[in-house]
Design a protein around this motif. Structure first.
Motif, short mmCIF file in Angstrom:
data_model
loop_
_atom_site.label_atom_id
_atom_site.label_comp_id
_atom_site.label_asym_id
_atom_site.label_seq_id
_atom_site.Cartn_x
_atom_site.Cartn_y
_atom_site.Cartn_z
N PHE A 44 0.81 -1.22 0.00
CA PHE A 44 0.00 0.00 0.00
C PHE A 44 0.84 1.28 0.00
N GLU A 45 1.85 1.31 0.88
CA GLU A 45 2.65 2.54 0.96
C GLU A 45 3.37 2.83 -0.37
N PRO A 46 4.05 1.83 -0.97
CA PRO A 46 4.67 2.11 -2.29
C PRO A 46 3.65 2.54 -3.34
N ALA A 47 2.46 1.94 -3.32
CA ALA A 47 1.44 2.30 -4.32
C ALA A 47 1.01 3.75 -4.14
N LEU A 48 0.90 4.19 -2.86
CA LEU A 48 0.53 5.58 -2.60
C LEU A 48 1.66 6.52 -3.01
N LEU A 49 2.88 6.17 -2.60
CA LEU A 49 4.02 7.04 -2.90
C LEU A 49 4.27 7.16 -4.40
N ALA A 50 3.94 6.11 -5.13
CA ALA A 50 4.12 6.17 -6.60
C ALA A 50 3.33 7.34 -7.18
N LEU A 51 2.25 7.74 -6.51
CA LEU A 51 1.44 8.85 -7.01
C LEU A 51 1.74 10.18 -6.32
N GLY A 73 -7.15 -4.62 3.69
CA GLY A 73 -6.56 -3.37 3.23
C GLY A 73 -5.24 -3.07 3.93
N TRP A 74 -4.88 -1.79 3.92
CA TRP A 74 -3.61 -1.35 4.52
C TRP A 74 -3.64 -1.60 6.03
N THR A 75 -4.68 -1.08 6.63
CA THR A 75 -4.93 -1.39 8.04
C THR A 75 -6.44 -1.35 8.24
N GLU A 76 -6.94 -2.17 9.17
CA GLU A 76 -8.39 -2.25 9.32
C GLU A 76 -8.91 -1.05 10.11
N ALA A 77 -9.86 -0.34 9.53
CA ALA A 77 -10.53 0.77 10.22
C ALA A 77 -11.90 0.24 10.66
N PRO A 78 -12.04 -0.15 11.92
CA PRO A 78 -13.29 -0.81 12.35
C PRO A 78 -14.51 0.04 12.02
N ASP A 89 -15.82 10.26 13.37
CA ASP A 89 -15.25 10.86 14.59
C ASP A 89 -14.01 10.12 15.04
N ARG A 90 -13.56 9.17 14.23
CA ARG A 90 -12.25 8.55 14.49
C ARG A 90 -11.68 8.05 13.17
N PHE A 91 -10.37 7.84 13.16
CA PHE A 91 -9.64 7.42 11.97
C PHE A 91 -8.69 6.30 12.37
N ALA A 92 -8.35 5.46 11.41
CA ALA A 92 -7.34 4.42 11.67
C ALA A 92 -6.04 4.87 11.02
N ALA A 93 -4.97 4.99 11.84
CA ALA A 93 -3.67 5.41 11.32
C ALA A 93 -2.98 4.20 10.70
N ALA A 94 -2.57 4.34 9.44
CA ALA A 94 -1.89 3.24 8.76
C ALA A 94 -0.41 3.28 9.06
N PRO A 95 0.24 2.11 9.22
CA PRO A 95 1.69 2.08 9.48
C PRO A 95 2.47 2.52 8.24
N THR A 96 3.40 3.45 8.44
CA THR A 96 4.19 3.95 7.31
C THR A 96 5.68 3.88 7.63
N THR A 97 6.50 3.86 6.62
CA THR A 97 7.96 3.91 6.81
C THR A 97 8.49 5.30 6.43
N HIS A 98 7.80 5.97 5.52
CA HIS A 98 8.19 7.32 5.09
C HIS A 98 8.03 8.28 6.28
N ALA A 99 9.05 9.05 6.57
CA ALA A 99 9.06 9.88 7.79
C ALA A 99 8.00 10.97 7.78
N ASN A 100 7.62 11.46 6.59
CA ASN A 100 6.73 12.62 6.54
C ASN A 100 5.31 12.29 6.08
N LEU A 101 4.94 11.05 6.23
CA LEU A 101 3.64 10.61 5.73
C LEU A 101 2.75 10.17 6.88
N SER A 102 1.58 10.81 7.01
CA SER A 102 0.61 10.43 8.03
C SER A 102 -0.68 10.03 7.33
#
Lengths: 296, 296
Positions: A44-51, A73-78, A89-102
């Motif tokens: 998921f992260e490489p696919a996002l960064l590609a864009l 998916g990338w991470t499950e958002a219940p 009113d809540r979000f699921a944070a996906a695990p990333t390796t890129h330092a500036n990506l939230s």
């Protein structure tokens, strides 16, 4: 070009992203076919960064909706459970390796009884409500799995899914009707299919093979068969969702050609639905979610 | 072993042949997957000889039924139009190169309005009537395309096709429900699906996606989802064919497991159908056709 944040609509088959300003205007857009369906967890992260790699400078917030938040998916958002607000009113944070990506994923909605789920359409509902404040009624979101949602006071009260698009594809490509369904369209065929089933839904099973037999015996044109199949299936859907649309204010939110068919079909039942653009609703919903995210 | 004649049931996916005596007993049997669907025009004779070459001495008559007589088959056997006798009064002779081979194909049946066609089932109907002389009523032949035929005084009066088996395969393999449909069976699930739709056919479109959502939210078992899908589709079929079976004498002719489901489903509606073996009906029908062929 440095956006303030990034909006992402990440479904089963496609990924679409927009570079957004704080005020909600679009600075740039990109898309790929890196949908959830073909990615493994670490894809998921490489696919996002590609864009979006060129859009990231300092820490950049991505707000994403759709199947990216499913178990596969990338991470499950219940799921949030209806009745609940359309805006998350809540979000699921996906695990990333890129330092500036939230990356923050919007939860889908669930209904316990009758059991039903959605992922992505809740964002279009929130967007439609952001564009039409204080709107109450029923929102129809046509697609592979068409959703009908009863909306009141900013909340999704209940919803119901019909697999109409999925059925249309499976029937026209993987049954004997594949020999009978062509490209093109025929308004009269659509109206006839609709009329055959909407008032007498018990006719559906008898009408499907007729498309093949009428082709063999009476030369029914392939585009007429296509339109009539669509009419039969949307007719069966309208029969199933009658408690949703009967006597209600209805908005159809989606791609223009398909939405128009639903608007026309509803009109035959005396329901004059509003048509609204699906992409515009998606972006407005992601923007509303981003504003909410900043408040949390 | 030299048979008096050869019976052939030649459908889209399979070819089955029987070496027959004059009296109608089976001397030998063979089969292959050389169905009509995978053969070109000049592939039919070799496919037949691959199974029956050793049975041929002097000129041998082959009586064949099924899709072998369709436009895409060995040679087209034009449909007979209902109402007409179940046993054929003409045959289409297929072109052969083998000197001692006479291949004669039974025509299918057509109904002009509502448009409908069958190829192969007419032979099972003729066979059922040969085994049950003077039987009047409705014959249900479950399969990929289930046929319901109203039979009176040895004639097929009218018939109606439901694509139930074809739909079941397309939905369980080519829609989102492929993730939810497992192997196995659950009688209660079947009964529930049936009950959901047979009295309220308008519920069908709403019930299909529920199989997925109940799996995701409430752990619905894959075998229950499978049985419930079958119940929903057979329920929709029974709703569509009610004018056929209501208050009629009904026989279900086909493979035992599938036929039993139709018998059980009809029983919930107060119809106590007779169950009869499909292969036995096919052979009896081919035998009746052979006798007719000798008289012509």
């Amino acid at each position: 070009m440095t956006p303030d944040w990034i909006a992402a609509d990440w479904g089963t088959t496609n990924l679409r992203v927009w570079a957004m300003s704080q005020s909600g205007s679009v600075l740039a857009a990109a898309k790929s076919d890196d949908g959830m369906g073909k990615l493994s967890k670490d894809g998921f992260e490489p696919a996002l960064l590609a864009l979006v790699d060129g859009w990231i400078s300092e820490t950049t917030t991505v707000i994403a909706c759709g199947m990216v938040g499913s178990r596969q998916g990338w991470t499950e958002a219940p799921y949030a459970t209806v009745p609940c607000a359309a805006t998350p009113d809540r979000f699921a944070a996906a695990p990333t390796t890129h330092a500036n990506l939230s990356v923050n994923i919007i939860p889908g909605l669930r209904q316990n009884s009758p059991a039903d789920v959605m992922r992505g359409e809740e964002t279009q509902i929130a967007g439609f409500l952001a564009l039409n404040p204080k709107w109450d009624g029923v929102i129809c979101l046509p697609g592979t799995h068409t959703k009908w949602a009863h909306v009141s006071a900013g909340e999704v009260v209940s919803f119901q899914t019909s697999m109409t698009g999925d059925l249309f594809a499976a029937i026209s490509e993987h049954t004997v009707l594949k020999h009978s369904i062509g490209s093109g369209w025929d308004e009269e065929g659509f109206a006839q299919g609709l009329d055959d089933v909407i008032s007498k839904p018990e006719k559906l099973a008898a009408r499907l093979f007729s498309l093949r037999a009428e082709g063999l015996l009476h030369g029914l044109a392939n585009e007429t068969a296509r339109a009539r199949l669509s009419g039969l299936l949307i007719g069966a859907e309208l029969a199933a969702t009658k408690p949703y649309w009967l006597g209600q204010q209805v908005a159809v939110v989606g791609a223009s050609t398909l939405s128009k068919r639903y608007v026309d079909a509803l009109a035959t039942q005396g329901v004059h639905a509003t048509q609204a653009d699906g992409d515009r609703a998606t972006l407005a919903g992601l923007t509303a979610a981003y504003r909410r995210f900043r408040e949390l």
